[in-house]
Structures are given as C-alpha cells and as structure tokens.
Motif scaffolding. Structure first.
Motif, PDB file in Angstrom:
ATOM      1  N   TYR A 234       1.196  -1.594   0.170  1.00 43.32           N
ATOM      2  CA  TYR A 234      -0.125  -0.294   0.275  1.00 43.32           C
ATOM      3  C   TYR A 234       1.186   1.119  -0.163  1.00 43.32           C
ATOM      4  CZ  TYR A 234      -3.590   3.732   1.734  1.00 43.32           C
ATOM      5  OH  TYR A 234      -4.213   4.551   1.326  1.00 43.32           O
ATOM      6  N   VAL A 235       2.036   1.192   0.519  1.00 41.70           N
ATOM      7  CA  VAL A 235       2.498   3.054   0.887  1.00 41.70           C
ATOM      8  C   VAL A 235       3.577   2.690  -0.068  1.00 41.70           C
ATOM      9  CG1 VAL A 235       2.680   2.623   3.376  1.00 41.70           C
ATOM     10  CG2 VAL A 235       4.461   1.133   2.038  1.00 41.70           C
ATOM     11  N   GLU A 236       4.343   1.754  -0.885  1.00 44.19           N
ATOM     12  CA  GLU A 236       4.883   2.008  -1.915  1.00 44.19           C
ATOM     13  C   GLU A 236       3.830   2.892  -3.026  1.00 44.19           C
ATOM     14  OE1 GLU A 236       8.506  -1.109  -1.506  1.00 44.19           O
ATOM     15  OE2 GLU A 236       7.028  -1.636  -2.315  1.00 44.19           O
ATOM     16  N   LYS A 237       2.553   1.955  -2.791  1.00 42.53           N
ATOM     17  CA  LYS A 237       1.781   2.802  -4.152  1.00 42.53           C
ATOM     18  C   LYS A 237       0.520   3.144  -3.701  1.00 42.53           C
ATOM     19  CE  LYS A 237       1.630  -1.950  -6.418  1.00 42.53           C
ATOM     20  NZ  LYS A 237       0.620  -3.200  -7.076  1.00 42.53           N
TER      21      LYS A 237
ATOM     22  N   LEU B  76      21.221   8.008  -1.766  1.00 44.33           N
ATOM     23  CA  LEU B  76      19.341   7.373  -1.791  1.00 44.33           C
ATOM     24  C   LEU B  76      18.965   7.646  -3.664  1.00 44.33           C
ATOM     25  CD1 LEU B  76      17.533   8.280   1.567  1.00 44.33           C
ATOM     26  CD2 LEU B  76      18.053   6.073   0.405  1.00 44.33           C
ATOM     27  N   ALA B  77      19.723   8.693  -3.963  1.00 44.39           N
ATOM     28  CA  ALA B  77      19.978   9.024  -5.681  1.00 44.39           C
ATOM     29  C   ALA B  77      19.502   8.226  -6.873  1.00 44.39           C
ATOM     30  CB  ALA B  77      20.277  10.127  -5.667  1.00 44.39           C
ATOM     31  N   ASP B  78      20.695   6.725  -6.241  1.00 46.91           N
ATOM     32  CA  ASP B  78      20.689   6.069  -7.754  1.00 46.91           C
ATOM     33  C   ASP B  78      19.676   6.190  -8.692  1.00 46.91           C
ATOM     34  OD1 ASP B  78      23.085   6.156  -6.583  1.00 46.91           O
ATOM     35  OD2 ASP B  78      22.985   4.135  -5.695  1.00 46.91           O
ATOM     36  N   ARG B  79      18.323   5.722  -8.969  1.00 46.06           N
ATOM     37  CA  ARG B  79      17.201   5.535  -9.087  1.00 46.06           C
ATOM     38  C   ARG B  79      16.751   6.598  -9.333  1.00 46.06           C
ATOM     39  NH1 ARG B  79      12.181   3.727  -9.419  1.00 46.06           N
ATOM     40  NH2 ARG B  79      11.712   3.886  -7.053  1.00 46.06           N
TER      41      ARG B  79
ATOM     42  N   ILE C  77      14.071  21.871  -9.315  1.00 45.75           N
ATOM     43  CA  ILE C  77      13.498  21.298  -9.392  1.00 45.75           C
ATOM     44  C   ILE C  77      13.421  19.607  -9.735  1.00 45.75           C
ATOM     45  CG2 ILE C  77      11.578  22.479  -8.093  1.00 45.75           C
ATOM     46  CD1 ILE C  77       9.988  21.636 -10.573  1.00 45.75           C
ATOM     47  N   TRP C  78      13.287  18.446  -9.355  1.00 42.53           N
ATOM     48  CA  TRP C  78      13.078  17.154 -10.008  1.00 42.53           C
ATOM     49  C   TRP C  78      11.288  16.776  -9.886  1.00 42.53           C
ATOM     50  CZ3 TRP C  78      16.911  14.170 -11.873  1.00 42.53           C
ATOM     51  CH2 TRP C  78      18.440  15.430 -11.698  1.00 42.53           C
ATOM     52  N   ILE C  79      11.765  15.775 -10.507  1.00 39.57           N
ATOM     53  CA  ILE C  79       9.650  15.320 -10.709  1.00 39.57           C
ATOM     54  C   ILE C  79      10.007  13.650 -10.685  1.00 39.57           C
ATOM     55  CG2 ILE C  79       7.394  14.863 -12.036  1.00 39.57           C
ATOM     56  CD1 ILE C  79       7.755  18.037 -11.332  1.00 39.57           C
ATOM     57  N   TYR C  80       9.182  13.174 -10.015  1.00 37.88           N
ATOM     58  CA  TYR C  80       9.667  11.609  -9.075  1.00 37.88           C
ATOM     59  C   TYR C  80       8.940  11.702  -7.959  1.00 37.88           C
ATOM     60  CZ  TYR C  80      12.721   7.386  -7.797  1.00 37.88           C
ATOM     61  OH  TYR C  80      12.970   6.484  -7.706  1.00 37.88           O
ATOM     62  N   GLY C  81       7.889  10.654  -8.332  1.00 35.08           N
ATOM     63  CA  GLY C  81       7.068  10.273  -7.436  1.00 35.08           C
ATOM     64  C   GLY C  81       7.405  10.230  -6.363  1.00 35.08           C
ATOM     65  N   GLN C  82       6.249  10.220  -4.964  1.00 38.29           N
ATOM     66  CA  GLN C  82       6.933  10.443  -3.630  1.00 38.29           C
ATOM     67  C   GLN C  82       6.084   8.705  -3.380  1.00 38.29           C
ATOM     68  OE1 GLN C  82       4.450  12.003  -0.059  1.00 38.29           O
ATOM     69  NE2 GLN C  82       3.308  10.337   0.431  1.00 38.29           N
ATOM     70  N   GLN C  83       5.792   8.802  -3.688  1.00 39.28           N
ATOM     71  CA  GLN C  83       5.822   6.488  -3.639  1.00 39.28           C
ATOM     72  C   GLN C  83       6.928   5.593  -4.368  1.00 39.28           C
ATOM     73  OE1 GLN C  83       3.807   8.012  -6.236  1.00 39.28           O
ATOM     74  NE2 GLN C  83       3.986   6.900  -7.848  1.00 39.28           N
ATOM     75  N   GLU C  84       7.832   6.918  -5.622  1.00 40.27           N
ATOM     76  CA  GLU C  84       9.086   5.927  -5.806  1.00 40.27           C
ATOM     77  C   GLU C  84      10.061   6.016  -4.465  1.00 40.27           C
ATOM     78  OE1 GLU C  84       9.117   4.198  -8.426  1.00 40.27           O
ATOM     79  OE2 GLU C  84       7.043   4.424  -8.837  1.00 40.27           O
ATOM     80  N   VAL C  85      10.495   7.323  -4.140  1.00 40.83           N
ATOM     81  CA  VAL C  85      11.252   7.701  -2.840  1.00 40.83           C
ATOM     82  C   VAL C  85      10.881   6.693  -2.213  1.00 40.83           C
ATOM     83  CG1 VAL C  85      11.399   9.305  -0.808  1.00 40.83           C
ATOM     84  CG2 VAL C  85      11.581  10.815  -3.277  1.00 40.83           C
TER      85      VAL C  85
ATOM     86  N   LYS D  61      10.053   3.962  -2.098  1.00 43.63           N
ATOM     87  CA  LYS D  61      10.364   2.422  -2.631  1.00 43.63           C
ATOM     88  C   LYS D  61      11.880   3.030  -2.338  1.00 43.63           C
ATOM     89  CE  LYS D  61       6.945   1.724  -6.344  1.00 43.63           C
ATOM     90  NZ  LYS D  61       6.575   1.688  -7.417  1.00 43.63           N
ATOM     91  N   ASP D  62      12.381   3.667  -2.357  1.00 40.87           N
ATOM     92  CA  ASP D  62      13.792   4.180  -2.450  1.00 40.87           C
ATOM     93  C   ASP D  62      14.385   3.543  -0.666  1.00 40.87           C
ATOM     94  OD1 ASP D  62      13.882   3.857  -5.359  1.00 40.87           O
ATOM     95  OD2 ASP D  62      14.251   5.856  -5.509  1.00 40.87           O
ATOM     96  N   LEU D  63      13.312   4.462  -0.466  1.00 45.71           N
ATOM     97  CA  LEU D  63      14.051   4.302   1.540  1.00 45.71           C
ATOM     98  C   LEU D  63      13.723   2.955   1.906  1.00 45.71           C
ATOM     99  CD1 LEU D  63      12.079   8.565   2.654  1.00 45.71           C
ATOM    100  CD2 LEU D  63      14.373   7.083   2.494  1.00 45.71           C
ATOM    101  N   ILE D  64      12.433   2.337   1.416  1.00 48.55           N
ATOM    102  CA  ILE D  64      12.664   1.134   2.111  1.00 48.55           C
ATOM    103  C   ILE D  64      13.193   0.589   1.594  1.00 48.55           C
ATOM    104  CG2 ILE D  64      10.268  -1.000   2.468  1.00 48.55           C
ATOM    105  CD1 ILE D  64       7.786   1.235   1.554  1.00 48.55           C
TER     106      ILE D  64
END
Length: 391
Positions: A38-41, A61-64, A97-105, A107-110
């Motif tokens: 749920y949190v990743e989506k 945390l910025a590779d992806r 600024i960068w466009i990168y969805g919160q859910q992607e952030v 996922k990277d953090l998890i």
C-alpha cells in the motif's frame, strides 16, 4: 522490544528520519499501519526541491532518482491565453526541481532501510503511546495478532494528518491554526505522454488547471473544482474537455489525451499545530502541518522537519545537550510558515474564487502580470519554488 527512537509512520518523513538516524549510528524501529504494498503504491506529491534532492544524493538514495527522475529548470504560468516561463535555474544560481513521485521516494527509502538491516513493522494495528511526558516513553501495538510494546528514548510522530500521534498530546498543549479553502483539486493520472517539458500552472476564468508529469509516458493533471464536487460527475471526456479549455494558449499548443488510470478529488487546506513537540514526542510532516498543494511543498517540508530532528537527536546522544531538541519546534515552524505563505500566494493568484464580482480576477491578473514581467518578482517566486536553503 527496545530501541533508541520509535517512529510511527512509514511515509517520507518517518523513513527519511530512520535513514538519517542510521547514518549517525542511532537505532530506530518504524511502525506502519498499512502494508508495504500500500505505502509503495500510494500516489502523492511528485515535485522535489533542490534541497531534498541534495539530501538524497548525500545519503546514498539518489541512484534511481538520477536515472528516472526528470529535472526541470523552469515552470510555465499561463493566463489570458499567453505563456510565460519562470526560469527557475537562471534566477536561483542553478537550483532546480525534480519530478519523481513520492511513492518512488518511499520505495527507495524502504529498500535502503531493509538492506541496512533496519526494522519496519508493517500492518501494526492498535498503536498507542505511553509515557511521552517521561524519560521512558513506549509504543504499544498489535502485530500478527500479538500485543507488543516498544520501549524507546524518543518517539517521532510521522503518521500523517489522520494519525494518532498528534492526538496523544494532552488537551490544551497545542495551538491549532486551520483554514479550509473554497476550492479542491480533481486530479487524474493518465497514460499519455506529457504535452509539456515543464509544469504548466494555468489561471482561467473557469478555474485553475495544472499540467504535471510523472514520466515520459505518464501525465498528472489537475482541475479546480468545488470542495463538495462528486468525482462521479466527471467522466473522462468531461475532464479532458475542461483541461483543454483551461490550458489553451493562443500559439496553437494542444493537449493530447489518453486512458485515465486514477482520479480523485482533494480539498485544499492550511493546517499547523504549535508546538510540534511535547515531552519526548516530536511531530513531523503532515502530522504537524498541511499546506495547499499549489506550492508543491508537502513532501519537501516533511523532509526538512526530519532533517532538523535527526540533527537534534544526534546532538543529544553525542553530547547530552537538549538544546537542539528543545528548539526543534521553533526551528521547523520558521520554514513551515514561510511555506504556508508561499503556498497561499500561489493559490490566491491562480484559483477562481466563488462569488467574485470581477474585482478578484482583475487583481489576480495584475499580480500575474507583475510576477511574470518583473525579474525581481520572478526571482522571489523561483527562490521559494525550488526551496530555500536548509538552515
């Protein structure tokens, strides 16, 4: 269980805090009511300030993000059928600024958290806090049907606006500042290549519109609607028709449409509690404040909160001094209110206000002409949009 910092909430605030503490050698446990899936989506914000990107880079945390994120050096403001570019990077010494969805952030953090052997307890229910006024707070919860207790030195409430942590603070301690705005956003996620390389903010007599993007093949678009609007009253064809009207320009630009993957209506509000701490409980992110989405600040403000909190906790463990912990709320709130003001400014010049007799719109058009025509005014908007430096 025993840990140093108990973190309630596995959103950007809680996960970033856990990561920053780990890098400082401080143990933490993250409790999350929802499942990992749920949190990743969960689709939320997608605009990252320069300072947020810098922090992700500095902490590995910025590779992806570097591979998949979309860097923007400007935004576009449209009104009266004309297009005006605010050159963010040119006006701010190269910041962007960068466009990168919160859910992607998330996922990277998890992924980073689990790779480091850190604990995230998903689907933790019946969470309660105890002893926040003492030197030995604890968190009670249920996991896999068993009642558990997490003992810690500090609790971080990162569980969002509807979470329980804020309500664990005794009555009369918090001062609440809240304002509901007379408009909401109907947002869609569409499977269609964006028709723009930079975000488009449009002021129109029928209401505000925003053309954002999530990837080279996915667009995110918004329409201003009434707060009590029923999403069922907006079939896909009506949404695309209204977007074309509000985003229209006099130079032949056209909007392409495609399958709508998601749609929903989100009210706009300002919400702040003071102080953001009580005893050994420290609130961060949406648990302490909500900003209108027009300024694209929610995730970034949450990251700023926990950056301050991680520094304060580390200083306490290192030296025994509580100076930074004691000043946590004050340090955070300086930026919170600056961001509230900027987000309200953006909202007030771009949205149609109900009951306007024409005066409000004339004032808005005058302000928009000034913001896009004056280098000083454009610079002020740009500095706030890319994010003021962390202090």
């Amino acid at each position: 269980m025993r840990t140093q910092v108990g973190i309630v909430g596995a959103g950007p605030a809680g996960l970033t805090l856990a990561h920053l503490l780990h890098l400082r050698g401080i143990d933490s446990v993250v409790l999350e009511a929802r499942s990992r899936e749920y949190v990743e989506k969960r689709v939320r914000a997608g605009v990252l300030e320069q300072g947020t990107v810098d922090l992700l880079r500095e902490t590995g945390l910025a590779d992806r993000l570097e591979r998949e994120g979309l860097v923007h050096h400007g935004i576009e403001i449209r009104f009266d059928g004309t297009r005006h570019r605010i050159a963010l990077s040119d006006l701010t010494g190269g910041r962007s600024i960068w466009i990168y969805g919160q859910q992607e952030v998330v996922k990277d953090l998890i992924a980073a958290r689990l790779a480091a052997g850190g604990e995230i307890l998903f689907e933790a229910s019946d969470v309660r806090l105890s002893g926040i006024d003492s030197s030995a707070p604890s968190i009670q919860y249920v996991a896999h049907g068993l009642a558990e207790e997490l003992h810690c030195d500090v609790i971080a409430g990162c569980d969002g606006f509807h979470g329980l942590c804020r309500h664990a603070i005794p009555a009369g301690v918090l001062q609440v500042y809240s304002r509901e705005y007379p408009f909401a956003w109907l947002g869609i996620l569409a499977q269609v290549a964006p028709c723009t390389e930079e975000l488009i903010y449009a002021h129109h007599e029928r209401g505000f519109a925003l053309h954002s993007l999530r990837s080279p093949t996915i667009s995110r678009l918004y329409l201003q609607v009434d707060p009590d609007e029923d999403v069922a009253a907006w079939p896909d064809d009506r949404i695309w028709e209204e977007l074309r009207v509000r985003l229209a320009s006099d130079d032949g630009w056209t909007l392409a449409d495609g399958p709508v993957l998601e749609k929903g209506i989100t009210p706009l509000r300002s919400f702040v509690v003071e102080p953001m701490q009580h005893g050994r409980l420290f609130l961060a992110g949406d648990a302490a404040h909500i900003v209108p989405a027009t300024g694209a600040k929610g995730l970034n403000l949450a990251v700023h909160d926990v950056r301050i909190l991680a520094e304060a906790v580390a200083e306490w463990y290192r030296t025994g001094s509580t100076e930074l912990l004691d000043g946590y709320s004050e340090a955070c709130l300086r930026r919170v209110w600056r961001v509230q003001d900027f987000s309200w400014f953006m909202s007030s010049i771009l949205h149609r206000f109900p009951g306007d007799d024409g005066v409000q719109r004339k004032l808005q058009l005058a302000q928009l002409a000034y913001v896009t025509g004056s280098e000083a005014a454009s610079r002020s908007l740009a500095e706030n949009y890319v994010g003021l430096p962390h202090v």
